[in-house]
Structure formats: C-alpha cells, structure tokens
Design a protein around this motif. Structure first.
Motif, PDB file in Angstrom:
ATOM      1  N   ILE A 423     -53.367 -45.343  20.044  1.00 36.40           N
ATOM      2  CA  ILE A 423     -53.010 -44.258  19.125  1.00 36.40           C
ATOM      3  C   ILE A 423     -51.806 -44.715  18.300  1.00 36.40           C
ATOM      4  CG2 ILE A 423     -52.280 -41.861  18.885  1.00 36.40           C
ATOM      5  CD1 ILE A 423     -53.483 -41.294  21.615  1.00 36.40           C
ATOM      6  N   ALA A 424     -51.890 -44.575  16.987  1.00 36.63           N
ATOM      7  CA  ALA A 424     -50.789 -44.950  16.098  1.00 36.63           C
ATOM      8  C   ALA A 424     -50.497 -43.794  15.151  1.00 36.63           C
ATOM      9  CB  ALA A 424     -51.127 -46.215  15.317  1.00 36.63           C
ATOM     10  N   ILE A 425     -49.290 -43.276  15.203  1.00 32.86           N
ATOM     11  CA  ILE A 425     -48.858 -42.199  14.299  1.00 32.86           C
ATOM     12  C   ILE A 425     -48.294 -42.825  13.033  1.00 32.86           C
ATOM     13  CG2 ILE A 425     -47.383 -40.182  14.045  1.00 32.86           C
ATOM     14  CD1 ILE A 425     -49.606 -39.867  16.103  1.00 32.86           C
ATOM     15  N   GLU A 426     -48.611 -42.226  11.894  1.00 31.22           N
ATOM     16  CA  GLU A 426     -48.165 -42.764  10.607  1.00 31.22           C
ATOM     17  C   GLU A 426     -46.646 -42.933  10.551  1.00 31.22           C
ATOM     18  OE1 GLU A 426     -51.064 -41.676   6.875  1.00 31.22           O
ATOM     19  OE2 GLU A 426     -49.509 -40.265   7.450  1.00 31.22           O
ATOM     20  N   ARG A 427     -46.218 -44.038   9.976  1.00 27.99           N
ATOM     21  CA  ARG A 427     -44.792 -44.264   9.756  1.00 27.99           C
ATOM     22  C   ARG A 427     -44.291 -43.345   8.649  1.00 27.99           C
ATOM     23  NH1 ARG A 427     -42.803 -49.171  11.874  1.00 27.99           N
ATOM     24  NH2 ARG A 427     -44.410 -50.385  12.930  1.00 27.99           N
ATOM     25  N   GLU A 428     -42.994 -43.102   8.643  1.00 24.04           N
ATOM     26  CA  GLU A 428     -42.376 -42.273   7.612  1.00 24.04           C
ATOM     27  C   GLU A 428     -41.265 -43.069   6.937  1.00 24.04           C
ATOM     28  OE1 GLU A 428     -41.127 -38.465   9.029  1.00 24.04           O
ATOM     29  OE2 GLU A 428     -42.838 -38.242  10.368  1.00 24.04           O
ATOM     30  N   GLN A 429     -41.051 -42.807   5.657  1.00 25.72           N
ATOM     31  CA  GLN A 429     -39.987 -43.480   4.917  1.00 25.72           C
ATOM     32  C   GLN A 429     -39.435 -42.536   3.852  1.00 25.72           C
ATOM     33  OE1 GLN A 429     -42.972 -45.660   5.406  1.00 25.72           O
ATOM     34  NE2 GLN A 429     -44.005 -44.037   4.279  1.00 25.72           N
ATOM     35  N   ALA A 430     -38.175 -42.751   3.518  1.00 28.14           N
ATOM     36  CA  ALA A 430     -37.519 -41.898   2.527  1.00 28.14           C
ATOM     37  C   ALA A 430     -36.329 -42.634   1.942  1.00 28.14           C
ATOM     38  CB  ALA A 430     -37.078 -40.570   3.146  1.00 28.14           C
ATOM     39  N   ALA A 431     -35.882 -42.159   0.797  1.00 23.77           N
ATOM     40  CA  ALA A 431     -34.686 -42.698   0.135  1.00 23.77           C
ATOM     41  C   ALA A 431     -33.770 -41.535  -0.220  1.00 23.77           C
ATOM     42  CB  ALA A 431     -35.069 -43.483  -1.114  1.00 23.77           C
ATOM     43  N   GLU A 432     -32.485 -41.794  -0.137  1.00 26.51           N
ATOM     44  CA  GLU A 432     -31.491 -40.746  -0.386  1.00 26.51           C
ATOM     45  C   GLU A 432     -30.370 -41.310  -1.244  1.00 26.51           C
ATOM     46  OE1 GLU A 432     -30.165 -38.443   3.109  1.00 26.51           O
ATOM     47  OE2 GLU A 432     -28.130 -38.949   2.479  1.00 26.51           O
ATOM     48  N   GLN A 433     -30.003 -40.573  -2.292  1.00 28.83           N
ATOM     49  CA  GLN A 433     -28.856 -40.940  -3.128  1.00 28.83           C
ATOM     50  C   GLN A 433     -27.839 -39.805  -3.081  1.00 28.83           C
ATOM     51  OE1 GLN A 433     -32.055 -40.706  -4.939  1.00 28.83           O
ATOM     52  NE2 GLN A 433     -32.579 -42.698  -4.095  1.00 28.83           N
ATOM     53  N   ALA A 434     -26.577 -40.173  -2.965  1.00 29.53           N
ATOM     54  CA  ALA A 434     -25.525 -39.155  -2.882  1.00 29.53           C
ATOM     55  C   ALA A 434     -24.349 -39.569  -3.744  1.00 29.53           C
ATOM     56  CB  ALA A 434     -25.079 -38.963  -1.439  1.00 29.53           C
ATOM     57  N   PHE A 435     -23.699 -38.563  -4.330  1.00 27.55           N
ATOM     58  CA  PHE A 435     -22.458 -38.747  -5.085  1.00 27.55           C
ATOM     59  C   PHE A 435     -21.448 -37.734  -4.575  1.00 27.55           C
ATOM     60  CE2 PHE A 435     -19.768 -36.983  -8.449  1.00 27.55           C
ATOM     61  CZ  PHE A 435     -19.030 -38.107  -8.792  1.00 27.55           C
ATOM     62  N   TYR A 436     -20.200 -38.162  -4.447  1.00 25.12           N
ATOM     63  CA  TYR A 436     -19.186 -37.224  -3.980  1.00 25.12           C
ATOM     64  C   TYR A 436     -17.880 -37.438  -4.734  1.00 25.12           C
ATOM     65  CZ  TYR A 436     -16.994 -41.010  -1.316  1.00 25.12           C
ATOM     66  OH  TYR A 436     -16.360 -42.173  -0.968  1.00 25.12           O
TER      67      TYR A 436
END
Length: 785
Positions: A423-436
């Motif tokens: 059984i293989a569950i789908e991988r997840e990926q994301a990108a995040e940009q932040a300014f402070y």
C-alpha cells in the motif's frame, strides 16, 4: 585687551559646555576569563546615563554614551560582575573586558532573561530562557541533562504524562510547537519513545521559549517557538568534555582550526546502551531492545571582524524492538548555513538556509507477516534578513523566507514474500513564501512598543489526487462522486493571510511594568495521531481542501515586578486563545494508510485561557523557582451529521487540559563544590474516556464509550533530589570533573499514565499503567580537559 581676554574665556567655557553635551560610541569585546572566547548576551549598562546594550554572539558591543565620566557595568549569568570608570577623553574603539566565572554562584536553571531587569524593561512577554550552565543541577530521570524536562518546570509548560515525547504550551498540542535547532525545524525531539530529549545539552549555547509573543520573523505554529542554538568553538584552545552515565556516554570537543584562530569547530555526540538497564526489568519487558545516538557539529569562520560564516549539522537515530513482534526506527537530520554581515554601525543583514529531514520505519518481523512501513517529512528553507537601527531607541527588521515541504504519509511493503499487501499513500508537497516587518520602538523610558506584521502565501501542489464527495452526506469511500488529478507542480489549493503581532510595555517605576501582547498565527502542517503524546507512528499532513490551516489568536496581559536589586523576579500573566480548524477524529477513524484520510477527520474549534504565577530567586547560594498555572483548554466539534457529533456538539476538555500545575525547583550551593537540588511537581490528571456501560453483540460483551474526555486520570505528583560535585578549585582550572547523583520519584509514587479496561466474564476490570512506579537512582560523570 581685558575684553578680549573675557571673550576668550567665554568662548572656551561655551565650547566645553557644548563639548560636554555631546555623545560618543564605546566599542569593545567581552571575553570569558577561563576560555578567552567572546561572551554573548553580556549586559553593558552605564550607571550614569542609563544607556544599555548586550554583547552579540562574538562578545562584541557598541554603546552610545554622553560626554563626561561614566561608570560602566559588565554582568552576565555565572560570572563576576565588573564596574569600570571611563571618561570622554578615553574614547576607545577596541575596549576589551574580561569576566571571570563565579564558581560558587548558582544561578537558577530556568527563566533567565538577557539583563538583570530585562524581564521588566523588555517589551516582550511570555518568554523563557534556560541557563544551560546550571541544567546539570536539575534532578532528572537516569541522570541525563534534559532541555525539555527543564522546560516543563516553567509556568504554562506541561506534558500529557510521564515519559512522553513533546510538550504542551498554554493548552496547545504537541505539534503546535515550532522547535528550531540553529534555525532548522526538528519534527521529533525525543529518544527512547519520549524518555530523553534528543538534543545534547553539552553542545547548546542558549535555549529560548516564546510561549505566545512569537516574533514576526517566525511562523507556522500556533502555540510556541523553541529556539535552540549550538555554541561556537573556543578561539583560544581545544577543550574536550567526556561523560558516562547509567544509559549514555558522550564526547564533545571544540577549539580553533586555523593558526589565525578565525576558523573554529565544535563536534561531538552521545551513544546509548539502555539494554543494560532493560535486562534488569521483569519479564517480558526485559526482552525489549533499544539503542540511540546523536551527533552535533558546527564550524564558524570569521571572514572579517564584521562578517561571520557558520555551518551546523545534526543527526540522530533511534531503534526500539519489541520481542518477536515489531521494530521501530526513526532518524532526524538537520543542516544550516548562515552568513552575517555588519555593513555599518546601524545596518546588518543575514543570508542563510537550512534542511531538515525526518524518517520513520516500522518493521514487522512475525513469520508470514513480515513488512516494512515508512513515512517521513522533509523541509527546506531559505531566508534573508535585514536589521536597521538608526538610533538606540528604534530598531527595524525585515525579511523574506521561502519554505518547501515534501511529505510521505506512509508506504507499506511486504518483505520476503509475506502475506502483506503493498500500500502506498500519495506523497504531498507544498511551497510557502513569507514576508515580515517588525519595528521595536522606545519613545520614552516608561513606554516600549514592538509591532510586527507577517504575510504568508501557502500553495499545495501536485502530483496529487482530490476526491469529491456527495453533498449532505458524511465523507466516506462510499460517497465519492468524482476524482481530480493534478500534475507535477500544478496548484491544488492555496491559503494565506496577514499575521499581526503587537506587544506593549508600560513601566511603573524602575522595578515594575505592565505588558500586553496580541499574536495571530497560522499552521499549515497537521500532525495526525491517535495517541495523546507524540509517537513514531504519527505522520504529518499538509493543509488542503478538506483540512484548512489551523488559526490561533492570543491575547495576554501581565504584571512584572523585581524586588531587592533584581534578586527576586515575580510575574503574573493572564492569557486567552481562540483557535480554528483544529483536527479531531471521528470515532473509530482509520488513520494509517488511508487514501481517504479526510473522511476520518473532523474540523474543530478550540479555546484556552489561564493565569500563570512565577516567583524566582536568581541570586545567592540558594536559588529557585516557584510557579503555578491554572489553565483550561476545550474543543468543540459540531457538524450537520448526528453520527459525527462529539459529545453532542458541546465543548469538551481537550486531551491536554490539566487545570492545576504547580512546580517548585531549588538549588543550594554548598561548600567544596557541592550543590543540592530538588524538584516537586503536582498536576491535575489528564482527561480520559472511560466506558460508561456494556452491551451484547452476537453474544459478545462490548464496552460502550459515549462521551469523550469527561473522566480523568488521578492527579500526578513527584519529588526528586540530586547532589552535584564540581571538583574545580579555581575558576581557570582546565581539568576537572562534575559528578551528579540523583533520585527521581523520591517517595516512589505509582503515578498512573493511563487506565485501561478489560472484560473479565461479567465484570469490567480496570488496570493502571505507571511509567515510573518506583524510585530511580542514577549517577553521571563529566570530565573536562
């Protein structure tokens, strides 16, 4: 001629008056009298003009003084203070000061701010700092110096039980704490399933916990920020520390790597041999096996007096095996690189990046059912920060941060032709940009304002699959109506928004202040767990269509008062939190290896409030901390489907709701290098769900659980003591030993971690599980040379 002479005198007097009203900069460096390395966070205060500053990580300082004679005070934790008279005519750009360690002085191990009155004068509140030098005086289980266990003695910090991984801050869950090692996040902070912290205290320079007033330069978690920084190597000579205890052995070395002493190093690690202790336990526990190690490294290169490059690395590995059943293994790896540049007196910047990787493996070794389960998370960050201080009362900071996520929720593979299905569950990926952007402003001596704003843009990307479900029906595999596929890099969903931060300090005289803060944060990672504490089989999930980011808003107000020249520090803080999009679980939810995981997750609201009282004695041969916290934490799940309701949609106590938390810690410095330490801890038992009845199903008696978290485990209390011997006879002694003898759970109370129920015929029988049900003695030896 007489008039000309009078005019000349008038001119000279006027010039001296103007001259005397000017300002000038005093720059220099403060070093340790025994190691000759720069001392960070040394308080530099003018007793005349009241100007103050702190030394940086290299021990350097720059303070603006008024013309005329000044009395400058240099002070730091664990060192003899020094006062020096300096006049305007002694303008120096390279003023060196040496502070000698104060061997007899025992500083309190826990909350220690940067300057003697920093807890009163700083605009920030809800901040704790551990004194690493005195952690060895805390009585702990197995005699191991433990950062996390030391934090749990503080007001507002707790755990769900003894011997558990993680910690809870102001009613927050364990995954709501952002733990950074030199800026790189750690996703597992324990060895041996929670018995020990996985960070070696010998490598640490400072530890700071932000309980609520989190700086705008950080985000991604709701409850707290724990910042751990490794120390730089000694610039003058090589130092070596070795240690042996009941469970671990350690080695640490640091020193210069080049003749010009611009390049320094720190390297070391710990290795464990817990099997020696496990064999002494009764059967079947003595059949278990365990092992772990951790490594720390740091290299610092001083490119110029105003430019420093640093590289750090960390790796830890754990393995735990149950007899003829299952083997657990998990590994954490982190690396950082940072370049700091002081461009002018007022402007500096930092460019850096980090990588953090956590992997978990579960191996089944039963015949015909052999398998390997793996999961993990990888995070990569890059940042640039700029700091501008146009004047001593004004400080601006701005920055950009990029973060990339790659998650592997789970993969199950058969081994050696077993009957297990892959059984293989789908991988997840994301990108995040932040300014402070933050602005720290001190318009008057009685007023300080720290305002910040952070904006985050989070995008969940493919490859990925998103299911659609029938309207007006609970989500399940049977109610899927459509499937959408997203290619690599394609946007699946996105979130974002502003996260304001504000803190204000109003001084009431020289020794008292009132502070207020407001913090809003978002969390785009969810820890999916069916246990009350962090366990290796937990896995992380990114925010998506069905599981939006968690949101927290916290208000806090506090009164801070120092007594008898900062000898006693007292504080009272009140806080209130509102939380959205928390994750709760449907009764009977299947979490592991579930391609329709969202069907078992329920959105919840949360609320928390409390009061924290702290009294600390920080000077003298007897020091200590008394803290008390009263807090409540609740959750609520209300949906349109009756079968998904939890406690009929009413508010119910969260798993971490422990209303009363009292802790006392004291250290007493004796003669001839001996120190006596003691702890006492009392907490309300955590919520738990007991069966409220039974019913028969196909002639089988089944327990019925109807209301969640409305019962409690019995209250917890414990006392520990320790005796520490420092063999040093003088402050500059290079070769010396530190012996620690401790007794954990002194009166051998069988504190229950949980209560289990088992059907025995027609009767329902309960069982208590105690992690440490007896006194645990330990011995530890450290040798420095």
């Amino acid at each position: 001629m007489k008039k000309l002479y009078q005019l000349l005198i008038f001119f000279l007097l006027g010039s001296s008056l103007v001259f005397g009203q000017g300002e000038w900069n005093l720059r220099g460096r403060v070093t340790d009298g025994s190691s000759f390395k720069g001392l960070p966070n040394v308080s530099v205060i003018s007793k005349v003009s009241k100007a103050s500053t702190l030394t940086d990580s290299l021990g350097k300082f720059n303070i603006v003084l008024k013309a005329g004679e000044q009395l400058i005070s240099f002070s730091s934790i664990g060192y003899f203070s020094k006062n020096i008279n300096i006049s305007y005519r002694e303008t120096l750009s390279n003023f060196d000061v040496t502070l000698l360690p104060e061997i007899r002085q025992l500083e309190e191990l826990t909350v220690k701010e940067k300057t003697p009155d920093h807890n009163v004068q700083s605009s920030q509140m809800s901040v704790l700092t551990l004194d690493i030098k005195n952690l060895k005086n805390i009585p702990v289980v197995f005699g191991e110096v433990d950062i996390i266990k030391a934090l749990t003695l503080q007001a507002g910090v707790s755990t769900v039980g003894e011997g558990t991984a993680g910690f809870n801050v102001r009613g927050g869950r364990t995954d709501q704490n952002l733990v950074l090692l030199d800026g790189a996040p750690l996703f597992n902070i324990s060895h041996l399933l929670g018995f020990l912290s996985n960070v070696n205290a010998d490598a640490i320079r400072d530890v700071t916990l932000y309980k609520g007033d989190i700086p705008a330069s950080y985000g991604g978690r709701l409850s707290s920020l724990l910042s751990i920084t490794t120390r730089s190597g000694n610039k003058e000579r090589v130092n070596v520390t070795t240690g042996v205890g009941l469970m671990t052995a350690s080695f640490m070395a640091d020193g210069p790597l080049s003749q010009n002493k611009k390049l320094t190093f720190l390297a070391g690690g710990r290795i464990a041999y817990p099997n020696l202790l496990i064999k002494s336990f009764p059967s079947p526990t003595n059949q278990n096996k365990a092992f772990f190690f951790d490594l720390n490294g740091r290299a610092t290169y001083e490119i110029s007096p105003n430019s420093v490059l640093s590289v750090t690395a960390y790796h830890s590995s754990d393995a735990f095996k149950f007899p003829e059943d299952t083997t657990y293994a998990w590994k954490s790896t982190a690396a950082t690189i940072n370049w700091n540049k002081q461009v002018t007196k007022a402007f500096s910047f930092e460019i850096g990046g980090n990588l953090s990787d956590y992997k978990f493996t579960l191996e089944g070794i039963s015949p015909t059912n052999e398998f390997e389960f793996t999961s993990g998370i990888r995070q990569q960050d890059a940042h640039v920060r700029a700091l501008y201080s146009p004047m001593q009362s004004h400080r601006l900071e701005a920055g950009l941060v990029y973060t990339g996520y790659k998650l592997s929720p789970g993969n199950l593979a058969p081994v050696s032709g077993s009957n297990i299905t892959n059984i293989a569950i789908e991988r997840e990926q994301a990108a995040e940009q932040a300014f402070y952007l933050t602005d720290e402003w001190n318009p008057a001596r009685w007023l300080s304002v720290n305002a910040g704003i952070r904006y985050v843009n989070f995008v969940n990307t493919g490859v990925g699959t998103v299911f659609s479900y029938e309207n007006n029906q609970p989500r399940s595999a049977e109610t899927i109506t459509d499937t959408a596929f997203y290619g690599k890099g394609k946007k699946i969903t996105g979130f974002g928004g502003f996260e304001p931060r504000l803190s204000i300090r109003l001084s009431i005289g020289k020794t008292s202040s009132v502070k207020m803060s407001y913090t809003k944060t978002r969390q785009y990672l969810h820890l999916i767990s069916n246990t009350t504490a962090i366990s290796p089989v937990d896995f992380w999930k990114l925010a998506d269509h069905f599981v939006p980011p968690q949101i927290s808003e916290q208000l806090a107000i506090g009164f801070f008062k120092n007594i008898r020249d900062n000898k006693f520090e007292t504080s009272v803080e009140l806080y209130q939190k509102r939380l959205q999009n928390l994750v709760e679980y449907r009764n009977g939810a299947n979490l592991l290896l579930n391609p329709t995981l969202e069907a078992g997750l329920l959105p919840a609201l949360g609320k928390a409030y409390g009061v924290e009282v702290s009294i600390r004695k920080s000077k003298g041969l007897i020091t200590g901390l008394l803290s008390y916290t009263y807090s409540r934490t609740f959750a609520r799940v209300s949906t349109q489907f009756p079968l998904e309701q939890i406690n009929k949609g009413n508010w119910f106590p969260s798993t971490v709701d422990r209303p009363n938390n009292l802790s006392f810690s004291a250290q007493w410095k004796w003669a001839k290098g001996w120190t006596f330490g003691t702890n006492f801890v009392y907490t309300t038992g955590r919520p738990i769900t007991f069966p409220d009845g039974t019913y028969r199903l196909n002639d089988v008696v089944v327990q019925d659980y109807s209301e969640r978290n409305l019962d409690r485990v019995p209250d917890y209390h414990r006392m520990d003591i320790s005796f520490t011997k420092d063999t040093r006879l003088k402050t500059d002694q290079r070769r010396y030993s530190i012996w620690s003898f401790s007794f954990y759970n002194l009166y051998a109370r069988k504190n229950p971690y949980s209560i289990y129920f088992k059907q025995s015929g027609a009767r329902l029988v309960s069982y208590r599980l105690s992690v440490f049900g007896t006194i645990i003695p330990s011995i530890n030896w450290k040798y420095h040379f």
